[in-house]
Design an enzyme around this catalytic site. Sequence first.
Site, PDB file in Angstrom:
ATOM      1  N   LYS A  82       0.821  -1.213   0.000  1.00  0.00           N
ATOM      2  CA  LYS A  82       0.000   0.000   0.000  1.00  0.00           C
ATOM      3  C   LYS A  82       0.856   1.264   0.000  1.00  0.00           C
ATOM      4  O   LYS A  82       0.580   2.215  -0.736  1.00  0.00           O
ATOM      5  CB  LYS A  82      -0.956  -0.002   1.205  1.00  0.00           C
ATOM      6  CG  LYS A  82      -1.956   1.153   1.179  1.00  0.00           C
ATOM      7  CD  LYS A  82      -3.151   0.931   2.050  1.00  0.00           C
ATOM      8  CE  LYS A  82      -2.813   1.008   3.513  1.00  0.00           C
ATOM      9  NZ  LYS A  82      -3.983   1.402   4.334  1.00  0.00           N
ATOM     10  N   ASP A 142       2.051  -1.007  11.811  1.00  0.00           N
ATOM     11  CA  ASP A 142       0.734  -1.425  11.340  1.00  0.00           C
ATOM     12  C   ASP A 142       0.449  -2.896  11.628  1.00  0.00           C
ATOM     13  O   ASP A 142      -0.700  -3.338  11.513  1.00  0.00           O
ATOM     14  CB  ASP A 142       0.603  -1.171   9.836  1.00  0.00           C
ATOM     15  CG  ASP A 142       0.417   0.297   9.515  1.00  0.00           C
ATOM     16  OD1 ASP A 142      -0.141   1.021  10.358  1.00  0.00           O
ATOM     17  OD2 ASP A 142       0.834   0.727   8.421  1.00  0.00           O
TER      18      ASP A 142
END
Length: 447
Positions: A28, A326
Amino acid sequence: MAHTASPQPVTINPAPALVGRIRVPGDKSISHRSLMLAALAVGESRVEGLLEGEDVLATAAAMRAMGADIARGADGIWRIHGVGVGGLLQPQAALDMGNSGTSTRLLIGLVASHPITATFVGDASLSARPMQRVIAPLSLMGADFTPSPGGRLPLMVRGLAPAVPITYTLPVASAQVKSAVLLAGLNTPGITRVIEPVATRDHSERMLAGFGAVLSVEQTPEGRLISITGEAELKPQSIVVPGDPSSAAFWLVAASIVPGSDVVVENVGMNPTRNGIVNALRLMGADITEIDARDVGGEPVADLRVRHAALKGIEVPRELAPSMIDEYPALFVAAAFAEGRTVARGADELRVKESDRIAVMKDALIANGVSLIEHEDGLSIDGTGGEAIPGGARIASKLDHRIAMSMAIAGLHARAPVMIDDAAPVRTSFPTFFALLDALGGSVTWS
């Protein structure tokens, strides 16, 4: 682009062994940056393997609104005709960032040194996230901001051209803040410098250099000093996006905790500023083997084979936090199945993600029978020693894709099904997640 669809409840049933080969979506972070930099290059760039989740599509839409020609071909390759550094056009409507904090903070940086005004909006989750950390340095460069109370979205930024080059020391370890300042520096005369006392993911530095920006990185007593020379001329590139290590993390944990599992995750980015989850799981005893390690477009890549293993509780080294921030929700799940106590701290940043990931994961794990202690900067979790957790609870994902996926993985080795109130946010980063779960042998029931 904001997540306004009806909730999609899902139930995760206990699974037998997970077996197979899968490929996770493109990284991403790299996907966002490839679109932004290609949109600032002159000529046609090609991007293969782009993550086609809602967050990245929000970036594509925003760059189109500021003049770039961006299209996906029938062959799956994205072709971008850029406007050149300094060539961004005034958007005619507010830029809807949906749920994407990365898009928002990086694009605010781009706009800050262009003579345009842009308004950024997002969904309820994104609108609760603080933007002051990018407002502060970009204001020093001359941009003018009108945020909502608390430095949040909706937010209007009026860029300044020429902007003022600065030397900025990051007060918190944040690749997004670093990248926002560097992107603003692209169209700023002179040299813009960022000092990061704690190193963060370096995709921006790698990609800026790859597109032809004059950029240097050096170690100083104060930390990593990144310098970028402004009024850059970016050259179009062909990019192959490696698989997202944040998405791979769920399968590394799932195969580690479900007895009998043997899974190969192909084409995973192994950038050392991003692979902290692999290091942490190996410290816990995970059986993760790198196959066919290679370099793709300046990024290290490998296929990862992971087999079920007896995990042991550890004190997670704090220095790993920037390279796996994350992935902490997935790590918390691994800790729930380890032998003994895992202490995972140093992750204050989790409080200001799509949700307060420390509090939300605490509630979700406790509801499913896991014993733990909450800290301001993480969790201490007492594991089951490999046994299934009780499960049986309905948890709230809080519009957070990583919460939903982490608890889906936890439900694979539970005595009773785990219910998630809304799986729709998973589309922001991993649209194929549940299809891959089925393909590996998991069992999902949609309500």
